[in-house]
Design a protein around this motif. Sequence first.
Motif, PDB file in Angstrom:
ATOM      1  N   ALA A  42       0.828  -1.208   0.000  1.00  0.00           N
ATOM      2  CA  ALA A  42       0.000   0.000   0.000  1.00  0.00           C
ATOM      3  C   ALA A  42       0.863   1.260   0.000  1.00  0.00           C
ATOM      4  O   ALA A  42       0.529   2.247  -0.670  1.00  0.00           O
ATOM      5  CB  ALA A  42      -0.932  -0.013   1.209  1.00  0.00           C
ATOM      6  N   GLY A  65     -15.005   1.975  -1.187  1.00  0.00           N
ATOM      7  CA  GLY A  65     -14.209   0.803  -1.558  1.00  0.00           C
ATOM      8  C   GLY A  65     -14.701  -0.418  -0.799  1.00  0.00           C
ATOM      9  O   GLY A  65     -15.898  -0.612  -0.606  1.00  0.00           O
ATOM     10  N   SER A  66     -13.785  -1.239  -0.327  1.00  0.00           N
ATOM     11  CA  SER A  66     -14.145  -2.460   0.397  1.00  0.00           C
ATOM     12  C   SER A  66     -14.507  -2.188   1.855  1.00  0.00           C
ATOM     13  O   SER A  66     -14.959  -3.083   2.555  1.00  0.00           O
ATOM     14  CB  SER A  66     -12.974  -3.446   0.353  1.00  0.00           C
ATOM     15  OG  SER A  66     -11.881  -2.949   1.112  1.00  0.00           O
ATOM     16  N   ARG A  69      -9.283   0.418   4.522  1.00  0.00           N
ATOM     17  CA  ARG A  69      -8.320   1.187   3.731  1.00  0.00           C
ATOM     18  C   ARG A  69      -7.092   1.569   4.534  1.00  0.00           C
ATOM     19  O   ARG A  69      -7.145   1.747   5.737  1.00  0.00           O
ATOM     20  CB  ARG A  69      -8.947   2.439   3.170  1.00  0.00           C
ATOM     21  CG  ARG A  69      -9.129   3.544   4.194  1.00  0.00           C
ATOM     22  CD  ARG A  69      -9.424   4.894   3.590  1.00  0.00           C
ATOM     23  NE  ARG A  69     -10.618   4.886   2.775  1.00  0.00           N
ATOM     24  CZ  ARG A  69     -10.988   5.883   2.011  1.00  0.00           C
ATOM     25  NH1 ARG A  69     -10.285   6.986   1.963  1.00  0.00           N
ATOM     26  NH2 ARG A  69     -12.077   5.811   1.295  1.00  0.00           N
ATOM     27  N   TYR A  70      -6.000   1.673   3.788  1.00  0.00           N
ATOM     28  CA  TYR A  70      -4.782   2.263   4.334  1.00  0.00           C
ATOM     29  C   TYR A  70      -4.893   3.753   4.052  1.00  0.00           C
ATOM     30  O   TYR A  70      -5.281   4.155   2.955  1.00  0.00           O
ATOM     31  CB  TYR A  70      -3.536   1.710   3.637  1.00  0.00           C
ATOM     32  CG  TYR A  70      -3.252   0.265   3.950  1.00  0.00           C
ATOM     33  CD1 TYR A  70      -2.594  -0.087   5.124  1.00  0.00           C
ATOM     34  CD2 TYR A  70      -3.620  -0.742   3.071  1.00  0.00           C
ATOM     35  CE1 TYR A  70      -2.312  -1.419   5.412  1.00  0.00           C
ATOM     36  CE2 TYR A  70      -3.344  -2.069   3.349  1.00  0.00           C
ATOM     37  CZ  TYR A  70      -2.699  -2.403   4.520  1.00  0.00           C
ATOM     38  OH  TYR A  70      -2.416  -3.713   4.801  1.00  0.00           O
ATOM     39  N   SER A  71      -4.559   4.554   5.039  1.00  0.00           N
ATOM     40  CA  SER A  71      -4.600   6.001   4.884  1.00  0.00           C
ATOM     41  C   SER A  71      -3.208   6.553   5.173  1.00  0.00           C
ATOM     42  O   SER A  71      -2.622   6.238   6.209  1.00  0.00           O
ATOM     43  CB  SER A  71      -5.620   6.595   5.852  1.00  0.00           C
ATOM     44  OG  SER A  71      -5.696   7.986   5.692  1.00  0.00           O
ATOM     45  N   GLY A  85      -5.594   7.498   0.206  1.00  0.00           N
ATOM     46  CA  GLY A  85      -6.242   6.298   0.706  1.00  0.00           C
ATOM     47  C   GLY A  85      -6.099   5.174  -0.293  1.00  0.00           C
ATOM     48  O   GLY A  85      -6.329   5.362  -1.493  1.00  0.00           O
ATOM     49  N   VAL A  86      -5.714   3.992   0.187  1.00  0.00           N
ATOM     50  CA  VAL A  86      -5.538   2.820  -0.672  1.00  0.00           C
ATOM     51  C   VAL A  86      -6.426   1.704  -0.125  1.00  0.00           C
ATOM     52  O   VAL A  86      -6.349   1.353   1.058  1.00  0.00           O
ATOM     53  CB  VAL A  86      -4.058   2.359  -0.691  1.00  0.00           C
ATOM     54  CG1 VAL A  86      -3.901   1.090  -1.518  1.00  0.00           C
ATOM     55  CG2 VAL A  86      -3.165   3.468  -1.232  1.00  0.00           C
ATOM     56  N   ASP A  87      -7.279   1.144  -0.990  1.00  0.00           N
ATOM     57  CA  ASP A  87      -8.156   0.052  -0.586  1.00  0.00           C
ATOM     58  C   ASP A  87      -7.308  -1.157  -0.176  1.00  0.00           C
ATOM     59  O   ASP A  87      -6.447  -1.598  -0.939  1.00  0.00           O
ATOM     60  CB  ASP A  87      -9.099  -0.319  -1.734  1.00  0.00           C
ATOM     61  CG  ASP A  87     -10.196  -1.269  -1.303  1.00  0.00           C
ATOM     62  OD1 ASP A  87      -9.882  -2.434  -0.992  1.00  0.00           O
ATOM     63  OD2 ASP A  87     -11.358  -0.843  -1.279  1.00  0.00           O
ATOM     64  N   ALA A  88      -7.554  -1.681   0.999  1.00  0.00           N
ATOM     65  CA  ALA A  88      -6.747  -2.784   1.545  1.00  0.00           C
ATOM     66  C   ALA A  88      -7.075  -4.132   0.912  1.00  0.00           C
ATOM     67  O   ALA A  88      -6.349  -5.103   1.117  1.00  0.00           O
ATOM     68  CB  ALA A  88      -6.940  -2.867   3.061  1.00  0.00           C
ATOM     69  N   LEU A  94      -8.234   5.317  -3.426  1.00  0.00           N
ATOM     70  CA  LEU A  94      -9.576   5.814  -3.135  1.00  0.00           C
ATOM     71  C   LEU A  94      -9.605   7.314  -2.894  1.00  0.00           C
ATOM     72  O   LEU A  94     -10.653   7.941  -3.010  1.00  0.00           O
ATOM     73  CB  LEU A  94     -10.135   5.102  -1.896  1.00  0.00           C
ATOM     74  CG  LEU A  94     -10.210   3.577  -1.983  1.00  0.00           C
ATOM     75  CD1 LEU A  94     -10.594   2.990  -0.633  1.00  0.00           C
ATOM     76  CD2 LEU A  94     -11.213   3.162  -3.057  1.00  0.00           C
TER      77      LEU A  94
END
Length: 104
Positions: A42, A65-66, A69-71, A85-88, A94
């Motif tokens: 991520a 998203g799901s 998330r990673y922020s 933000g990255v969807d985990a 995102l």
Amino acid sequence: MKSRYIIASITGVSLSLMGIVGAQAYSGENLAKHAKITMTEAQGIALKARPGTITDEELEKEKGGSGLRYSFDIKGTDKVVYEVGVDAQTGSVLENDKESSHPD
């Protein structure tokens, strides 16, 4: 004999504290078992989307998203802080916007 006892006690306390402090390297790490994307993956995705330096990171449940998330707060090359933000689950980006609550 007393010095061995003291050294053993200090070592035991140190190891206990390391376990407490080292148990969570980033906020939300306990959620990592539910993520398909690792923190390291991520980070790479976030830095590709917004080059700079990561100043804060967390894994959180959040809408969109799901839902996991990673922020990342990333200080860009322009010295502005951005939230990425990255969807985990999928690794999709995102969010990639200026951090609204940052004092800089």
